[in-house]
Design an enzyme around this catalytic site. Structure first.
Site: not given
Length: 356
Positions: A194, A55, A42, A313, A121-122
């Site tokens: 993120k 975009y 981005t 557990e 950023t993903d």
């Protein structure tokens, strides 16, 4: 007399030029050198309107980014290289290996004092952690991106890029490991994630918070991670990594995804379990069967924070599982892939999860 005066003036001017040249040389020598490796995202995105959200990521080349933030050239001697031009949803192992090998080459050849990587950023947190595990240097490596494209009216990329160069150029950034610099905060690669789909304050470290802050032209550090491995994984010469898939846990989950991964012949499965990495009975049986077949099964958690503990557990020893400790599923996958390049021994892999 005039000849003598001219001679004296000439000598003085010569000394002045020599002194200025020497001073300029010393300044240039002392100036930090930062190489920016661009991958798209981005921060290099372009939209049809400055006020609309739509975009296309990765359209703007590195040369434009370098020219867009002239202030960063006052902080360091900057060079740029285009490694990829993709949205980070398309980030892949091939590009990870290319990045890691190039960064190691840069530091081995003393080409720079720090590296900045522009990245979407993903999957930025995944790339950061991969580099944390494979870059064999204590010099700064800083990942940076943006939540709004470069053409947006209130774009955040230019400020983030300036801050990232500031972090990479700072002598205080040595030995803190690979970091991300976003929204005036510095996060350790191992811990950052993120957390919001669209907000500019999306990057957080839910367990520990930022390791540093960027404000008014200064980088201030408060602590550093103790989980930065001294021994990094050697990926030089590799063209791929062992296949590891993530299976997501949920109420009344079917074991079909685990069985499909087994049939695919994967080397490892990270199970993003409920609570403390839990699973229902059918999924548990399928995971145990996968472990018996030689697939390395790692229990992680979908919760987003906290640890997955051994022998709480789940009887991990009896079932042949390892746990991710506090790594989220996507980062547990990265460590497991790299661990499997060296060993399939479960005890050794578990030790890596507790140390790395």
């Amino acid at each position: 007399m005039k000849k003598v005066f001219s001679l004296v003036v000439g000598v003085l001017l010569a000394f002045q030029v020599q002194a200025q040249t020497k001073g300029a040389t010393n300044t240039s020598k002392d100036e930090p050198r930062v190489i920016i490796l661009a991958t798209g995202g981005t921060i290099a995105g372009s939209g049809e309107s400055s006020t609309k959200a739509a975009y296309t990521a990765g359209k703007i080349p590195i040369e434009n980014l370098l020219n867009a933030v002239p202030e960063m050239h006052k902080l360091a001697k900057i060079k740029g290289e285009q490694i990829a031009q993709i949205g980070s949803q398309d980030m892949n192992i091939e590009t990870w290996l290319k990045l890691s090998n190039r960064i190691n080459e840069i530091f081995e050849n003393n080409e720079a004092d720090g590296v900045v990587i522009t990245h979407g950023t993903d999957t930025q947190e995944e790339t950061a952690y991969f580099l944390e595990l494979t870059v064999n240097s204590n010099k700064p490596v800083v990942l940076v991106g943006a939540m709004r494209p470069a053409t947006a009216m209130s774009q955040d990329g230019n400020r983030n890029l300036l801050d990232a160069v500031m972090v990479a150029a700072s002598p205080n950034s040595k030995e803190v490991g690979v970091v991300t610099a976003m929204n005036e905060a510095v996060f350790a690669a191992r811990d950052v994630t993120k957390t919001v789909t669209t907000n500019i304050a999306t990057f957080q470290s839910r367990n520990f918070g930022p390791i540093g802050l960027i404000y008014d032209g200064k980088v201030s550090y408060y602590y550093k991670t103790l989980r930065s491995p001294e021994k990094k994984f050697n990926v030089k010469g590799l063209t791929k990594l062992p296949q590891v898939e993530i299976v997501y846990g949920y109420a009344d989950a079917s074991p079909k995804a685990v069985k499909a991964a087994k049939e695919e012949g994967v080397a490892g499965i990270v199970y993003a379990g409920m609570g403390n990495g839990n699973f229902n009975a059918p999924v548990g049986e399928a995971l145990a069967d996968a472990a018996k077949s030689g697939i390395l099964v790692c229990r992680a958690a979908r919760a987003g924070a906290g640890r997955v503990t051994l022998f709480n557990e789940v009887d991990d020893k009896a079932l042949g599982f390892v746990v991710a400790d506090d790594l989220n599923p996507q980062k547990a996958r990265i460590l497991l892939m790299l661990a499997l390049t060296e060993t399939k021994d479960k005890a050794a892999v578990q030790d890596m999860f507790f140390k790395y």
